[in-house]
Enzyme design. Sequence first.
Site, PDB file in Angstrom:
ATOM      1  N   GLN A   1      84.004  28.173  65.430  1.00 53.45           N
ATOM      2  CA  GLN A   1      82.749  27.834  66.095  1.00 53.45           C
ATOM      3  C   GLN A   1      81.639  28.761  65.630  1.00 53.45           C
ATOM      4  OE1 GLN A   1      83.022  27.482  70.342  1.00 53.45           O
ATOM      5  NE2 GLN A   1      80.975  26.655  70.491  1.00 53.45           N
ATOM      6  N   PHE A   2      80.899  28.305  64.616  1.00 51.09           N
ATOM      7  CA  PHE A   2      79.831  29.128  64.055  1.00 51.09           C
ATOM      8  C   PHE A   2      78.707  29.361  65.054  1.00 51.09           C
ATOM      9  CE2 PHE A   2      77.885  25.042  63.313  1.00 51.09           C
ATOM     10  CZ  PHE A   2      76.515  25.294  63.349  1.00 51.09           C
ATOM     11  N   THR A   3      78.571  28.508  66.069  1.00 51.92           N
ATOM     12  CA  THR A   3      77.474  28.654  67.024  1.00 51.92           C
ATOM     13  C   THR A   3      77.589  29.923  67.865  1.00 51.92           C
ATOM     14  OG1 THR A   3      78.580  27.252  68.658  1.00 51.92           O
ATOM     15  CG2 THR A   3      77.033  26.175  67.146  1.00 51.92           C
TER      16      THR A   3
END
Length: 149
Positions: free
Chosen positions: A78-80
């Site tokens: 999850q890059f967010t």
Amino acid sequence: MRAVVQRVTDADVTVDGQITGAIKQGFVILLGVEDTDDMQDVRYMVDKVSGLRVFEDQEGKMNLSLTDIGGSILAVSQFTLLGDARKGKRPSFIKAARPEQAKELYDQFVSQIKEKGIYIGEGIFQADMLVRINNNGPVTILLDSKKLF
């Protein structure tokens, strides 16, 4: 490297209508890779999550680790988690690692968890995923390999 660690009774991740990973008791780990991360960050995160003592012992105290209870991990990239929303209303993802670097370090995280004898289910890197989490407690821990919090 950042992680949101949720203690769960069970969880699964679905991509295109197919379950790609599922676990019973253990952790769901949402994992974000920063552009400055390296193998040292991976080792820190693997050591921290495998030894994190947030499961109850016989006296009801959070004193047992994932390995103590024979739990599993469901890992979801999850890059967010690297989003910076301090300015304005739209997050900046400038500190998130490029996909090639992030996938390499995410894969190393998964591999090192397996080497510890812990079952790990996964989502699919860069896919649109539906994650079902039954957070137990609820218990949610935030980790950062740079120890920013």
